[in-house]
Design a protein around this motif. Structure first.
Motif, PDB file in Angstrom:
ATOM      1  N   TYR A 101     -13.581  12.207   7.321  1.00  0.00           N
ATOM      2  CA  TYR A 101     -14.012  10.811   7.383  1.00  0.00           C
ATOM      3  C   TYR A 101     -12.827   9.859   7.522  1.00  0.00           C
ATOM      4  O   TYR A 101     -12.920   8.841   8.200  1.00  0.00           O
ATOM      5  CB  TYR A 101     -14.826  10.460   6.138  1.00  0.00           C
ATOM      6  N   SER A 102     -11.731  10.154   6.869  1.00  0.00           N
ATOM      7  CA  SER A 102     -10.537   9.315   7.007  1.00  0.00           C
ATOM      8  C   SER A 102      -9.305  10.184   6.845  1.00  0.00           C
ATOM      9  O   SER A 102      -9.260  11.067   5.981  1.00  0.00           O
ATOM     10  CB  SER A 102     -10.526   8.187   5.966  1.00  0.00           C
ATOM     11  N   GLU A 103      -8.311   9.936   7.686  1.00  0.00           N
ATOM     12  CA  GLU A 103      -7.088  10.738   7.658  1.00  0.00           C
ATOM     13  C   GLU A 103      -6.187  10.367   6.484  1.00  0.00           C
ATOM     14  O   GLU A 103      -5.382  11.170   6.037  1.00  0.00           O
ATOM     15  CB  GLU A 103      -6.322  10.562   8.972  1.00  0.00           C
ATOM     16  N   PRO A 123       0.814  -1.224   0.000  1.00  0.00           N
ATOM     17  CA  PRO A 123       0.000   0.000   0.000  1.00  0.00           C
ATOM     18  C   PRO A 123       0.845   1.270   0.000  1.00  0.00           C
ATOM     19  O   PRO A 123       1.878   1.352   0.654  1.00  0.00           O
ATOM     20  CB  PRO A 123      -0.813  -0.121   1.292  1.00  0.00           C
ATOM     21  N   ILE A 124       0.386   2.248  -0.769  1.00  0.00           N
ATOM     22  CA  ILE A 124       0.965   3.587  -0.777  1.00  0.00           C
ATOM     23  C   ILE A 124       0.022   4.499   0.005  1.00  0.00           C
ATOM     24  O   ILE A 124      -1.184   4.510  -0.246  1.00  0.00           O
ATOM     25  CB  ILE A 124       1.135   4.105  -2.214  1.00  0.00           C
ATOM     26  N   ILE A 125       0.549   5.238   0.947  1.00  0.00           N
ATOM     27  CA  ILE A 125      -0.284   6.059   1.820  1.00  0.00           C
ATOM     28  C   ILE A 125      -0.551   7.414   1.176  1.00  0.00           C
ATOM     29  O   ILE A 125       0.377   8.149   0.834  1.00  0.00           O
ATOM     30  CB  ILE A 125       0.378   6.251   3.197  1.00  0.00           C
ATOM     31  N   ALA A 184     -14.687  -4.239   7.929  1.00  0.00           N
ATOM     32  CA  ALA A 184     -14.243  -3.000   8.570  1.00  0.00           C
ATOM     33  C   ALA A 184     -13.426  -2.158   7.597  1.00  0.00           C
ATOM     34  O   ALA A 184     -13.526  -0.930   7.576  1.00  0.00           O
ATOM     35  CB  ALA A 184     -13.430  -3.319   9.824  1.00  0.00           C
ATOM     36  N   LYS A 185     -12.616  -2.836   6.767  1.00  0.00           N
ATOM     37  CA  LYS A 185     -11.816  -2.132   5.762  1.00  0.00           C
ATOM     38  C   LYS A 185     -12.634  -1.968   4.483  1.00  0.00           C
ATOM     39  O   LYS A 185     -13.270  -2.907   4.014  1.00  0.00           O
ATOM     40  CB  LYS A 185     -10.537  -2.901   5.457  1.00  0.00           C
ATOM     41  N   VAL A 186     -12.602  -0.773   3.927  1.00  0.00           N
ATOM     42  CA  VAL A 186     -13.266  -0.504   2.653  1.00  0.00           C
ATOM     43  C   VAL A 186     -12.233  -0.620   1.542  1.00  0.00           C
ATOM     44  O   VAL A 186     -11.175   0.012   1.602  1.00  0.00           O
ATOM     45  CB  VAL A 186     -13.896   0.901   2.639  1.00  0.00           C
ATOM     46  N   ASP A 191      -8.960   1.893   6.200  1.00  0.00           N
ATOM     47  CA  ASP A 191      -9.008   0.999   7.356  1.00  0.00           C
ATOM     48  C   ASP A 191     -10.046   1.481   8.373  1.00  0.00           C
ATOM     49  O   ASP A 191     -10.219   2.690   8.590  1.00  0.00           O
ATOM     50  CB  ASP A 191      -7.634   0.919   8.025  1.00  0.00           C
ATOM     51  N   ASN A 192     -10.725   0.506   8.991  1.00  0.00           N
ATOM     52  CA  ASN A 192     -11.645   0.773  10.109  1.00  0.00           C
ATOM     53  C   ASN A 192     -12.694   1.836   9.771  1.00  0.00           C
ATOM     54  O   ASN A 192     -13.036   2.677  10.602  1.00  0.00           O
ATOM     55  CB  ASN A 192     -10.854   1.212  11.351  1.00  0.00           C
TER      56      ASN A 192
END
Length: 307
Positions: free
Chosen positions: A244-246, A55-57, A197-199, A89-90
Motif C-alpha cells: 500500500y505504501s513504500e 519527517p523521519i522516513i 491526499a496525505k494521510v 503521501d498520496n
C-alpha cells in the motif's frame, strides 16, 4: 405631496436624511485591523515555540529501523504531551471510502458476528464468512507499524489513548466489539478517512512522567531514538500481496492552544491577512471622506442642520 389614491401626505424631512460619515467606518476597521494584527503576530510567534520535527522516513520492511534525532531543549515543553504520528503521501484514503468499504453499524455493534457481512462488507447469509474484525478496504489497508521512542537511558511508555473522550465513553460510533480489539484506539484513528491526499494519523503520546524525568537529565540537546518496524501491505484484488505504501514519514509533535505548529501558524497568518485587509478598507474610507469634503457635501449637511 399627496400620494395617489391615499389620504396621507408624503414629505421629505431634511433632518431625517442619514448622515454617512466615512470616518466612523474607518475607525471601526482600524480597531479590527489593529486587533487582528496583534493576535496574528502573537500566534505566529507562539508557533515558533511548538515542536514539529522534520519527517523521519520509515521504509516498508519487517526489519527494525533505527532513527536518531536531536532536538534543542528550548523546543520542547516538558509540561505538554509529546506525540508521535505517521504520514503517508498520496494515499487518498478518502477515495477508498466512496466504495462500500466499511460498515458503521458493524463498528457500533456488540458483536461483529451479529452483522451479517463478509470481509468486503457484502451481505451474506453464511456465518462462516462473517469476520471477527471490521470489514472493508479501510480496515484492510490499516498501518500496523510498531514505533518505540526513547533515549539512551530509557524507552518511553507510549500512551495510545489518542481518541476524543466521547469516543471512549460512548458506544455510538465504536461499540463493545470494536473496543475489545487490541490497540483499538489506533485502529479507530485509522478508520476515520482523511479528506486529504496525505494521510496523517496519531500513533501515541509519551508518558508525561518519562518525558519530565529525561528532560531534566538531558543537557542542551535532547537526543531521541525512534525504532520503527512494520510493513504496509495486504491482499490485493487478485489475492496476491499488494504493497500500500513504500514508506511512512514519522513526526514528533506537541500542541498549543489552537492545535499543532502548522494550525497555530495558519490561524496567525489568516489573522494578519484579515488585519491588513481591514486597514486597507480603513484607508479607503478615509479617502472617501476627503473626497466628499472636497466636493462640499459635508458643508451642505451642516447648512441643513443650521436651518
Amino acid at each position: 405631496s399627496k400620494v395617489a389614491n391615499s389620504n396621507f401626505f408624503q414629505q421629505n424631512m431634511k433632518h431625517c436624511i442619514p448622515i454617512f460619515n466615512p470616518l466612523i467606518f474607518s475607525g471601526i476597521f482600524m480597531v479590527l485591523g489593529a486587533l487582528s494584527l496583534i493576535v496574528g503576530v502573537a500566534f505566529i510567534a507562539s508557533s515558533n515555540n511548538i515542536l514539529l520535527t522534520s519527517p523521519i522516513i520509515h521504509e516498508n520492511s519487517i526489519n527494525q529501523q533505527v532513527h536518531t534525532i536531536e532536538i534543542n531543549k528550548n523546543q520542547i515543553n516538558p509540561n505538554k504531551h509529546l506525540g508521535i504520528m505517521y504520514q503517508i503521501d498520496n494515499f487518498h484514503q478518502n477515495v477508498r471510502s466512496y466504495v462500500a468499504q466499511f460498515d458503521v453499524t458493524q463498528w457500533s455493534s456488540r458483536n461483529f458476528s451479529s452483522i451479517m457481512v463478509d470481509k468486503y462488507c457484502r451481505k451474506t447469509q453464511n456465518i462462516s464468512q462473517v469476520p471477527d474484525h471490521p470489514c472493508g478496504l479501510i480496515y484492510q489497508t490499516r498501518v500496523t507499524d510498531d514505533y518505540i521512542i526513547g533515549t539512551n537511558n530509557l524507552n518511553f511508555t507510549l500512551n495510545n489513548n489518542i481518541l476524543r473522550h466521547s469516543d471512549t465513553v460512548s458506544n455510538i460510533l465504536f461499540g463493545e466489539a470494536f473496543k475489545q480489539m487490541p490497540n483499538w484506539q489506533r485502529t479507530a484513528e485509522w478508520m476515520r478517512p482523511s479528506p486529504f491526499a496525505k494521510v496523517t494519523k496519531i500513533y501515541g503520546f509519551v508518558d508525561q512522567k518519562d518525558l519530565i524525568t529525561e528532560f531534566n537529565q538531558q543537557l542542551e540537546i535532547f537526543n531521541l531514538t525512534i525504532y520503527s518496524q512494520g510493513e504496509h501491505k495486504g491482499e490485493g484484488i487478485d489475492g496476491k500481496p499488494l504493497v500500500y505504501s513504500e514508506y511512512r514519514k514519522v513526526v514528533l509533535f506537541q500542541t498549543g492552544m489552537l492545535g499543532g505548529k502548522q494550525e497555530t501558524y495558519a490561524f496567525g497568518l489568516i489573522s494578519v491577512i484579515f488585519g491588513c485587509i481591514s486597514l486597507g478598507i480603513m484607508l479607503l474610507f478615509i479617502g472617501i471622506h476627503f473626497v466628499k469634503m472636497k466636493k462640499g457635501v459635508d458643508k451642505k449637511i451642516k447648512e441643513w442642520v443650521v436651518e
